[in-house]
Enzyme design. Sequence first.
Site, PDB file in Angstrom:
ATOM      1  N   ASP A   6       8.082  -6.500   8.959  1.00  0.00           N
ATOM      2  CA  ASP A   6       7.793  -7.560   7.684  1.00  0.00           C
ATOM      3  C   ASP A   6       8.947  -7.321   6.740  1.00  0.00           C
ATOM      4  O   ASP A   6       9.311  -8.076   5.992  1.00  0.00           O
ATOM      5  CB  ASP A   6       6.600  -7.087   7.405  1.00  0.00           C
ATOM      6  CG  ASP A   6       5.290  -7.682   7.832  1.00  0.00           C
ATOM      7  OD1 ASP A   6       5.595  -8.671   8.806  1.00  0.00           O
ATOM      8  OD2 ASP A   6       4.187  -7.538   7.664  1.00  0.00           O
ATOM      9  N   ARG A  50       4.646 -14.686   6.187  1.00  0.00           N
ATOM     10  CA  ARG A  50       5.707 -14.038   5.463  1.00  0.00           C
ATOM     11  C   ARG A  50       6.335 -15.059   4.766  1.00  0.00           C
ATOM     12  O   ARG A  50       6.948 -14.917   3.484  1.00  0.00           O
ATOM     13  CB  ARG A  50       6.346 -13.029   6.016  1.00  0.00           C
ATOM     14  CG  ARG A  50       5.843 -11.633   6.618  1.00  0.00           C
ATOM     15  CD  ARG A  50       4.379 -11.428   5.712  1.00  0.00           C
ATOM     16  NE  ARG A  50       3.739 -10.176   6.210  1.00  0.00           N
ATOM     17  CZ  ARG A  50       2.462  -9.643   5.776  1.00  0.00           C
ATOM     18  NH1 ARG A  50       1.913 -10.733   5.259  1.00  0.00           N
ATOM     19  NH2 ARG A  50       1.884  -8.893   6.197  1.00  0.00           N
ATOM     20  N   ASP A  86      -0.252   0.763   0.815  1.00  0.00           N
ATOM     21  CA  ASP A  86       1.109   0.961   0.358  1.00  0.00           C
ATOM     22  C   ASP A  86       1.331   0.172  -0.989  1.00  0.00           C
ATOM     23  O   ASP A  86       1.952   0.715  -1.995  1.00  0.00           O
ATOM     24  CB  ASP A  86       2.012  -0.099   1.319  1.00  0.00           C
ATOM     25  CG  ASP A  86       2.013   0.602   2.908  1.00  0.00           C
ATOM     26  OD1 ASP A  86       1.965   1.732   2.868  1.00  0.00           O
ATOM     27  OD2 ASP A  86       2.062  -0.221   3.836  1.00  0.00           O
ATOM     28  N   SER A 115      -4.075   0.403   9.950  1.00  0.00           N
ATOM     29  CA  SER A 115      -3.145  -0.641   9.378  1.00  0.00           C
ATOM     30  C   SER A 115      -3.603  -1.966   9.595  1.00  0.00           C
ATOM     31  O   SER A 115      -3.512  -2.253  10.900  1.00  0.00           O
ATOM     32  CB  SER A 115      -1.702  -0.114   9.484  1.00  0.00           C
ATOM     33  OG  SER A 115      -0.694  -1.226   8.816  1.00  0.00           O
TER      34      SER A 115
END
Length: 408
Positions: A126, A97, A17, A178
Amino acid sequence: MKTQYNKVLLAYSGGLDTSIIIPWLKENYSCEVIAASADVGQGTELDGLEEKAIKTGASKLYVLDLTDEFIDDYVFPTLQAGAKYEGTYLLGTSFARPPIAKHLVEIAEKEGCDAICHGCTGKGNDQVRFELSIKAFAPDMPIIAPWREWDIKSREEEIDYAEAHNVPLKINRETNYSKDKNLWHLSHEGLDLEDPSLEPQYQKPGFLELGVSPEQAPDTPAYVTIHFEKGIPTAVDGVAMKGSDIVRTLNKLGGENGIGIIDIVENRLVGMKSRGVYETPGGTILYFAHAQLEMLCLDKATAHYKELVAQKFSEIVYDGQWYTPLREALSAFVTETQKTVTGDVKLKLYKGNIIPAGTTSPYSLYSEELATFGEDGIYDQKDSAGFINLFGLPVTVQAKCKKNWPKE
């Protein structure tokens, strides 16, 4: 018309990404792109990242060493809470995160960036975790989320875009899981895992990265003793270590013995169900050990109420609400409960199983003399009759009253 930005800070992992987002930002916003990567213990994934970022079009790359902060300030407080999302998931991606987003804001302000960009999809959790955390420190900072803007619809189309723009990738179309990795865990999603009827390919070379499947684990059990101080692990087998080294040590030991592999279908914050395989060998050992020690050191009322707090705490972490008054308040409660959670927990690890092998604490509430089936001199068994009469009084009253109730 799109708002134009002069300088954008990109949360950059070097994965699929974020690799294509650098040229995409330059094409669509004509802006300078500064990349920032966080080292939260993902190891070799950071190798060659600066060269790749610069070649792809970034003006510079920050690499932040957040591993100790991640473990000490986010992972261990969640461990103390005993928080597991939906009773199973040890929140490996979730609590990574907030610290990353916090430092992104610091860099963006230092560099004079007028926007922050992330590579999270519009389907995932996320995006919420990053953006809520950014808002907590820079409420007016614009946020760019390409997945909510571009025409790319799949990871296959992302690979097409990368190939067209000469963006180097470490994956191919056949190994295009992923993944998210940090010191605490590794997640796997996508490809065959999107069908819950299929068994994950644990035996397939390269699928598991932090350990082996239980079938491949040694036939001889391994023992480990973990010491806790106020609910925080501080030593393994008598050797004092900082938090990140404890996780590294237990990752190795747990991985070798097939510990900490889960296959779950979880309820994402955005509403859909998602299937994933998670590897958390060291974390699984620590959660189990911590629970064993709390069994010994917490009174019944506190332990039972703490289970309710743990469920709510897990939802807060999963939903990206770390920097909220409620999380801080719950952490204050958890910290209070951990004052006596000190001691040693011995465990036996065998082919994916964790088996208790003895727990000791100077604050243990267990009394062998009181609990014994043998003779004791401190408990009068006749006292239980009065207790049962009072405890059962509502049952007795209802039974007598029901005799006079009308028949149905």
